[in-house]
Scaffold this motif. Sequence first.
Motif: not given
Length: 79
Positions: A43-71
């Motif tokens: 269960m710890r391994q599964k949770q770590a994988e889920a956290d890593a996936k969630k963090k990757a999605l958050e970083e991707k969304a943040l990068q897309e947000k930055k790209d959308a704001k950039a001229p």
Amino acid sequence: MARGNQRDLARAKNQKNASKNKGGNTENGYEQAKSKLSNAEIMRQKQAEADAKKKALEEKALQEKKDAKAPKKPTELGS
């Protein structure tokens, strides 16, 4: 007392079925503790994988947000 011995017969039948279906846990204390630790590690391994996936999605969304704001940079066509 209209039921007679029907209640007693039903009780005996239910006890017979319950004893037939009784499986229970056949592991001793050591085996139970070992399986608990193993399950906890899985269960710890599964949770770590889920956290890593969630963090990757958050970083991707943040990068897309930055790209959308950039001229937008003008591109040169053919010259």
